[in-house]
Motif scaffolding. Structure first.
Motif, PDB file in Angstrom:
ATOM      1  N   ARG A 213     -60.741-102.601  -5.123  1.00 49.55           N
ATOM      2  CA  ARG A 213     -61.052-102.444  -5.662  1.00 49.55           C
ATOM      3  C   ARG A 213     -61.423-101.108  -6.879  1.00 49.55           C
ATOM      4  O   ARG A 213     -61.484-100.463  -8.356  1.00 49.55           O
ATOM      5  CB  ARG A 213     -62.425-103.343  -7.312  1.00 49.55           C
ATOM      6  N   VAL A 214     -61.093 -99.940  -6.577  1.00 51.82           N
ATOM      7  CA  VAL A 214     -61.438 -98.442  -6.484  1.00 51.82           C
ATOM      8  C   VAL A 214     -60.537 -97.851  -6.463  1.00 51.82           C
ATOM      9  O   VAL A 214     -59.708 -98.073  -5.722  1.00 51.82           O
ATOM     10  CB  VAL A 214     -62.496 -97.492  -6.261  1.00 51.82           C
ATOM     11  N   SER A 215     -59.481 -96.925  -7.303  1.00 54.19           N
ATOM     12  CA  SER A 215     -58.729 -96.496  -7.915  1.00 54.19           C
ATOM     13  C   SER A 215     -58.176 -94.821  -6.918  1.00 54.19           C
ATOM     14  O   SER A 215     -59.141 -94.423  -7.389  1.00 54.19           O
ATOM     15  CB  SER A 215     -56.989 -96.553  -8.781  1.00 54.19           C
ATOM     16  N   PHE A 216     -57.566 -94.762  -6.143  1.00 54.45           N
ATOM     17  CA  PHE A 216     -56.855 -92.989  -4.675  1.00 54.45           C
ATOM     18  C   PHE A 216     -56.502 -92.865  -5.584  1.00 54.45           C
ATOM     19  O   PHE A 216     -54.950 -93.282  -4.974  1.00 54.45           O
ATOM     20  CB  PHE A 216     -58.207 -93.073  -4.120  1.00 54.45           C
ATOM     21  N   LYS A 217     -55.759 -91.290  -6.692  1.00 58.83           N
ATOM     22  CA  LYS A 217     -54.576 -90.984  -5.520  1.00 58.83           C
ATOM     23  C   LYS A 217     -54.544 -89.869  -4.631  1.00 58.83           C
ATOM     24  O   LYS A 217     -55.386 -89.241  -4.397  1.00 58.83           O
ATOM     25  CB  LYS A 217     -53.790 -89.385  -7.134  1.00 58.83           C
ATOM     26  N   VAL A 218     -53.956 -90.077  -3.780  1.00 63.52           N
ATOM     27  CA  VAL A 218     -53.438 -89.786  -2.564  1.00 63.52           C
ATOM     28  C   VAL A 218     -52.460 -89.187  -2.392  1.00 63.52           C
ATOM     29  O   VAL A 218     -50.865 -88.679  -2.897  1.00 63.52           O
ATOM     30  CB  VAL A 218     -53.794 -90.560  -1.249  1.00 63.52           C
ATOM     31  N   TRP A 219     -52.554 -88.120  -0.837  1.00 65.44           N
ATOM     32  CA  TRP A 219     -50.654 -87.428  -0.745  1.00 65.44           C
ATOM     33  C   TRP A 219     -51.086 -87.914   0.542  1.00 65.44           C
ATOM     34  O   TRP A 219     -51.402 -88.800   1.056  1.00 65.44           O
ATOM     35  CB  TRP A 219     -51.166 -85.801  -0.225  1.00 65.44           C
ATOM     36  N   GLU A 220     -49.961 -88.941   0.148  1.00 69.54           N
ATOM     37  CA  GLU A 220     -49.682 -89.202   1.707  1.00 69.54           C
ATOM     38  C   GLU A 220     -48.028 -87.721   2.646  1.00 69.54           C
ATOM     39  O   GLU A 220     -47.695 -87.214   2.235  1.00 69.54           O
ATOM     40  CB  GLU A 220     -48.006 -90.288   1.899  1.00 69.54           C
ATOM     41  N   MET A 221     -48.994 -87.489   3.502  1.00 71.49           N
ATOM     42  CA  MET A 221     -48.504 -86.692   4.701  1.00 71.49           C
ATOM     43  C   MET A 221     -48.095 -87.646   5.917  1.00 71.49           C
ATOM     44  O   MET A 221     -48.429 -88.068   6.083  1.00 71.49           O
ATOM     45  CB  MET A 221     -50.168 -85.608   4.545  1.00 71.49           C
ATOM     46  N   LYS A 222     -46.585 -86.435   6.655  1.00 67.71           N
ATOM     47  CA  LYS A 222     -46.317 -87.419   7.873  1.00 67.71           C
ATOM     48  C   LYS A 222     -45.922 -86.226   8.479  1.00 67.71           C
ATOM     49  O   LYS A 222     -45.530 -84.514   8.230  1.00 67.71           O
ATOM     50  CB  LYS A 222     -45.100 -87.067   6.728  1.00 67.71           C
ATOM     51  N   LYS A 223     -45.842 -86.748  10.361  1.00 67.49           N
ATOM     52  CA  LYS A 223     -45.418 -85.725  10.628  1.00 67.49           C
ATOM     53  C   LYS A 223     -44.364 -85.927  11.742  1.00 67.49           C
ATOM     54  O   LYS A 223     -44.618 -86.963  12.164  1.00 67.49           O
ATOM     55  CB  LYS A 223     -46.432 -85.368  11.442  1.00 67.49           C
ATOM     56  N   LYS A 224     -43.285 -85.753  12.106  1.00 70.18           N
ATOM     57  CA  LYS A 224     -42.406 -86.153  12.901  1.00 70.18           C
ATOM     58  C   LYS A 224     -42.879 -85.536  14.088  1.00 70.18           C
ATOM     59  O   LYS A 224     -42.748 -84.488  14.499  1.00 70.18           O
ATOM     60  CB  LYS A 224     -40.805 -85.676  12.550  1.00 70.18           C
ATOM     61  N   LEU A 225     -42.549 -86.757  15.500  1.00 70.84           N
ATOM     62  CA  LEU A 225     -42.633 -86.972  16.642  1.00 70.84           C
ATOM     63  C   LEU A 225     -41.871 -86.371  17.542  1.00 70.84           C
ATOM     64  O   LEU A 225     -40.542 -86.633  17.414  1.00 70.84           O
ATOM     65  CB  LEU A 225     -43.820 -88.297  17.333  1.00 70.84           C
TER      66      LEU A 225
ATOM     67  N   VAL B 242     -46.380 -90.164  12.194  1.00 73.01           N
ATOM     68  CA  VAL B 242     -47.265 -90.236  11.830  1.00 73.01           C
ATOM     69  C   VAL B 242     -47.238 -89.902  10.420  1.00 73.01           C
ATOM     70  O   VAL B 242     -47.251 -88.915   9.750  1.00 73.01           O
ATOM     71  CB  VAL B 242     -48.550 -88.829  12.158  1.00 73.01           C
ATOM     72  N   LEU B 243     -48.221 -91.078   9.832  1.00 69.56           N
ATOM     73  CA  LEU B 243     -48.363 -90.968   8.362  1.00 69.56           C
ATOM     74  C   LEU B 243     -49.989 -90.408   8.398  1.00 69.56           C
ATOM     75  O   LEU B 243     -51.171 -91.497   9.290  1.00 69.56           O
ATOM     76  CB  LEU B 243     -48.030 -92.020   7.559  1.00 69.56           C
ATOM     77  N   VAL B 244     -50.457 -90.329   6.843  1.00 65.23           N
ATOM     78  CA  VAL B 244     -52.037 -89.850   6.680  1.00 65.23           C
ATOM     79  C   VAL B 244     -51.963 -89.434   5.425  1.00 65.23           C
ATOM     80  O   VAL B 244     -51.206 -89.476   5.131  1.00 65.23           O
ATOM     81  CB  VAL B 244     -52.309 -88.694   7.253  1.00 65.23           C
ATOM     82  N   HIS B 245     -52.692 -90.518   4.796  1.00 64.89           N
ATOM     83  CA  HIS B 245     -52.988 -90.482   2.966  1.00 64.89           C
ATOM     84  C   HIS B 245     -54.185 -89.433   3.153  1.00 64.89           C
ATOM     85  O   HIS B 245     -55.663 -89.655   3.817  1.00 64.89           O
ATOM     86  CB  HIS B 245     -54.122 -91.566   2.458  1.00 64.89           C
ATOM     87  N   VAL B 246     -54.142 -88.781   2.426  1.00 63.69           N
ATOM     88  CA  VAL B 246     -55.273 -87.626   2.296  1.00 63.69           C
ATOM     89  C   VAL B 246     -55.977 -87.324   0.507  1.00 63.69           C
ATOM     90  O   VAL B 246     -54.967 -87.396  -0.190  1.00 63.69           O
ATOM     91  CB  VAL B 246     -54.958 -86.001   2.499  1.00 63.69           C
ATOM     92  N   LEU B 247     -57.105 -87.529   0.540  1.00 63.59           N
ATOM     93  CA  LEU B 247     -57.276 -87.154  -0.942  1.00 63.59           C
ATOM     94  C   LEU B 247     -56.530 -86.291  -1.923  1.00 63.59           C
ATOM     95  O   LEU B 247     -56.591 -85.088  -1.151  1.00 63.59           O
ATOM     96  CB  LEU B 247     -58.484 -87.683  -1.527  1.00 63.59           C
ATOM     97  N   PHE B 248     -55.985 -86.379  -2.734  1.00 69.16           N
ATOM     98  CA  PHE B 248     -55.747 -85.359  -3.274  1.00 69.16           C
ATOM     99  C   PHE B 248     -55.926 -84.532  -3.873  1.00 69.16           C
ATOM    100  O   PHE B 248     -55.532 -83.528  -3.498  1.00 69.16           O
ATOM    101  CB  PHE B 248     -55.242 -86.684  -4.777  1.00 69.16           C
TER     102      PHE B 248
ATOM    103  N   ALA C  14     -58.943 -80.554   3.824  1.00 66.97           N
ATOM    104  CA  ALA C  14     -58.178 -81.334   4.366  1.00 66.97           C
ATOM    105  C   ALA C  14     -56.676 -81.659   4.353  1.00 66.97           C
ATOM    106  O   ALA C  14     -55.965 -81.350   6.039  1.00 66.97           O
ATOM    107  CB  ALA C  14     -58.225 -82.841   3.860  1.00 66.97           C
ATOM    108  N   ILE C  15     -56.371 -80.807   3.111  1.00 66.71           N
ATOM    109  CA  ILE C  15     -54.695 -80.801   3.419  1.00 66.71           C
ATOM    110  C   ILE C  15     -53.735 -79.734   4.143  1.00 66.71           C
ATOM    111  O   ILE C  15     -53.468 -79.505   4.435  1.00 66.71           O
ATOM    112  CB  ILE C  15     -54.505 -80.252   1.596  1.00 66.71           C
ATOM    113  N   GLN C  16     -55.073 -78.554   3.164  1.00 63.11           N
ATOM    114  CA  GLN C  16     -54.451 -77.355   4.852  1.00 63.11           C
ATOM    115  C   GLN C  16     -54.797 -77.800   6.546  1.00 63.11           C
ATOM    116  O   GLN C  16     -53.657 -77.234   7.118  1.00 63.11           O
ATOM    117  CB  GLN C  16     -55.891 -76.378   4.526  1.00 63.11           C
ATOM    118  N   PHE C  17     -55.717 -78.728   6.542  1.00 63.21           N
ATOM    119  CA  PHE C  17     -55.968 -78.747   7.861  1.00 63.21           C
ATOM    120  C   PHE C  17     -55.129 -79.302   8.431  1.00 63.21           C
ATOM    121  O   PHE C  17     -54.222 -79.366   9.052  1.00 63.21           O
ATOM    122  CB  PHE C  17     -57.358 -79.910   8.028  1.00 63.21           C
TER     123      PHE C  17
ATOM    124  N   ARG D 293     -46.769 -82.818   6.349  1.00 57.61           N
ATOM    125  CA  ARG D 293     -46.508 -82.233   5.498  1.00 57.61           C
ATOM    126  C   ARG D 293     -46.164 -83.508   4.641  1.00 57.61           C
ATOM    127  O   ARG D 293     -46.065 -84.625   4.146  1.00 57.61           O
ATOM    128  CB  ARG D 293     -44.713 -81.644   5.389  1.00 57.61           C
ATOM    129  N   LYS D 294     -46.465 -82.696   3.297  1.00 56.91           N
ATOM    130  CA  LYS D 294     -46.281 -83.218   2.208  1.00 56.91           C
ATOM    131  C   LYS D 294     -45.208 -83.823   1.825  1.00 56.91           C
ATOM    132  O   LYS D 294     -44.891 -83.378   1.412  1.00 56.91           O
ATOM    133  CB  LYS D 294     -47.491 -82.976   0.528  1.00 56.91           C
TER     134      LYS D 294
END
Length: 125
Positions: free
Chosen positions: A113-125, A81-87, A92-95, A102-103
């Motif tokens: 047309r708006v750019s956002f820096k995010v962390w891609e966070m992943k969980k293996k199932l 499972v992947l999720v993008h979280v605002l940098f 939210a990152i802690q949640f 994991r980041k």
């Protein structure tokens, strides 16, 4: 703590015919208290959005909603499972970290047309 009205109550579940998209909507006292939207692509589940009403935070609703989402991805045979979280969104990152994500990398996403820096966070199932 009871999050929903009864133990038997499940979130309202919406599915497109392709079964690649789904939405989960928890209801408490006949009121929508949040939602989660997911999409399966190949063996990866992508959590597109998870939201809980501000007045309902810190009641376990977000955690339960995330657990339901992970379960929905498992039923669809996803391995990750992947999720993008605002940098800079530390709560939210802690949640997600508390829930086993994991980041993995930072990236820039573009929305209307708006750019956002995010962390891609992943969980293996």
């Amino acid at each position: 703590k009871k999050i929903l009205n009864s133990r038997k109550q499940k979130p309202f579940h919406i599915r497109k015919p392709s079964n690649d998209y789904f939405a989960l909507v928890p209801i408490q006292n006949k009121t929508i208290v949040g939602f989660a939207v997911g999409r399966k692509k190949e063996k990866k589940g992508r959590l597109r959005a998870l939201y809980v009403k501000l007045a309902k935070t810190s009641q376990g609703i977000g955690t339960q909603l995330l657990q339901w989402t992970v379960k929905a991805f498992k039923k669809r045979n996803c391995t990750t499972v992947l999720v993008h979280v605002l940098f800079r969104n530390k709560p939210a990152i802690q949640f997600y970290e508390w829930n086993g994500f994991r980041k993995t990398k930072t990236k820039t996403v573009h929305v209307h047309r708006v750019s956002f820096k995010v962390w891609e966070m992943k969980k293996k199932l």
